[in-house]
Design an enzyme around this catalytic site. Structure first.
Site, PDB file in Angstrom:
ATOM      1  N   SER A 197     -26.675  29.363   8.618  1.00 61.15           N
ATOM      2  CA  SER A 197     -27.479  28.145   8.684  1.00 61.15           C
ATOM      3  C   SER A 197     -28.718  28.362   9.552  1.00 61.15           C
ATOM      4  CB  SER A 197     -26.617  26.987   9.176  1.00 61.15           C
ATOM      5  OG  SER A 197     -27.247  25.753   8.986  1.00 61.15           O
ATOM      6  N   ASP A 292     -24.330  22.270  -1.108  1.00 59.78           N
ATOM      7  CA  ASP A 292     -25.103  22.424   0.123  1.00 59.78           C
ATOM      8  C   ASP A 292     -26.559  22.057  -0.138  1.00 59.78           C
ATOM      9  OD1 ASP A 292     -26.318  23.207   2.478  1.00 59.78           O
ATOM     10  OD2 ASP A 292     -25.792  25.325   2.293  1.00 59.78           O
ATOM     11  N   HIS A 322     -21.790  23.304   2.721  1.00 57.00           N
ATOM     12  CA  HIS A 322     -22.467  23.932   3.849  1.00 57.00           C
ATOM     13  C   HIS A 322     -21.504  24.040   5.027  1.00 57.00           C
ATOM     14  CE1 HIS A 322     -26.011  24.972   6.276  1.00 57.00           C
ATOM     15  NE2 HIS A 322     -25.380  24.337   7.258  1.00 57.00           N
TER      16      HIS A 322
END
Length: 355
Positions: A197, A292, A322
């Site tokens: 991320s 996501d 995610h």
């Protein structure tokens, strides 16, 4: 937000594991009809968790970084999987050119030779949350499954330390590792970079900033569902920006804390735009998530790498949301996806050593 007591966390975790251990037909009855979006079907265990997770529409007026971090710590504790064994852990700190020190944790697989390859890993959390403990299981699993050392870095967080503090910290730690490789049981040519991320974004920046030289270029880049830029307008952000844990509202709030003025938004250390030269980037593995909001930007960047002649492997975990890499206690799929990435890391270093 007051953090729960240890017994409350243990009780909630036991309940979660019991829920996920139910027979599949029972879990399906609890979760409801399968969630299918964009030709993908959401993992059943994830859907069960969503069934019991309030999806907040908008952030409350008193929402601040402390609240976000406390909430994330609760989630981290709940989704922990079985303890990952097979690697030692050593906490330390590294010096920074600006005078402060950065906490680190070094994972060394049992029986690992010296020297051996090392992955410098930057945690996710929107540049606001996360740390060594939130990503402990992930880093340990990467170390044991890939057979490589992993150095996790605890960089400074926003809003107390906005951009470019995190970038400066991550660049400094990477250069320190290269300059002192023997201290970490590795060699400069056997150092890879990775992250998830926001940490994936930082890993991309560190890699790109050091790709102009064969001496400093990372041997490999590993990125889980990376953030490519703060103001992306993609189909996946529209499809999955609500209802699947990471929301557009949270991303906007965190981006405003990390980037308090608009002058940073086009900084090449933050967002590698279309004019960025990617031809010197190292071999790369991208693991994206189907459900996501960041899915499309990560995959589009992987295509750009391939177009620039970079060896890149892109794997979409189409049934996962995610953040799956740090939810190793939710069924088996997150662990399988991380093991797949670890296999790519192991293979990359095997090929490097064979040259």
């Amino acid at each position: 937000m007051r953090e729960p007591r240890k017994w409350q966390v243990r009780l909630a975790r036991a309940g979660l594991r019991g829920l996920l251990a139910l027979p599949t037909p029972v879990k399906r009855a609890i979760a409801g009809k399968p969630v299918r979006v964009d030709g993908q079907e959401l993992n059943l265990d994830t859907q069960v968790i969503l069934r019991f997770t309030p999806q907040q529409q908008g952030t409350p007026p008193n929402f601040d970084a402390a609240t976000a971090r406390a909430a994330q710590r609760v989630v981290d504790l709940l989704v922990l999987g079985p303890e990952v064994t097979g690697a030692s852990r050593e906490d330390s700190s590294l010096p920074h050119p600006h005078g402060h020190r950065l906490a680190t944790r070094l994972y060394v697989p049992d029986g690992s030779p010296t020297p051996s390859p090392l992955l410098v890993f930057y945690h996710g959390g929107g540049f606001v949350t996360g740390g060594l403990d939130s990503h402990d299981d992930l880093c340990a699993l990467l170390a044991t499954r890939a057979g490589v050392r992993v150095l996790a870095v605890d960089y400074r967080l926003a809003p107390e330390h906005p951009f470019p503090a995190a970038v400066e910290d991550c660049l400094a730690t990477y250069r320190h590792v290269l300059d002192n490789a023997a201290d970490f049981g590795t060699t400069p040519e056997s150092v890879a970079v990775g992250g998830d991320s926001a940490g994936g974004s930082l890993a991309l920046t560190v890699t790109h900033e050091n790709s102009g030289s064969e001496v400093t270029r990372p041997a490999f880049l590993l990125a889980f569902f990376p953030l490519i830029g703060p103001a992306q307008d993609t189909r996946s952000r529209r499809l999955f920006g609500e209802g699947f844990f990471l929301t557009n509202d949270i991303m906007t709030t965190f981006a405003n804390w990390y980037l308090p003025t608009e002058t940073e938004w086009n900084d090449p250390r933050l967002s590698l735009g279309q004019d960025a030269d990617l031809s010197d980037m190292p071999p790369t593995y991208f693991s994206t998530a189907g459900f996501d909001p960041l899915r499309d930007e990560g995959e589009q960047f992987a295509y750009r790498l391939a177009a620039a002649g970079v060896p890149v492997s892109l794997h979409r975990q189409s049934d996962l949301p995610h953040g799956f890499a740090t939810t190793l206690g939710i069924g088996t799929r997150p662990r399988e996806a991380v093991a797949e990435a670890a296999g790519a890391l192991r293979s990359a270093f095997t090929l490097l050593e064979a040259r």
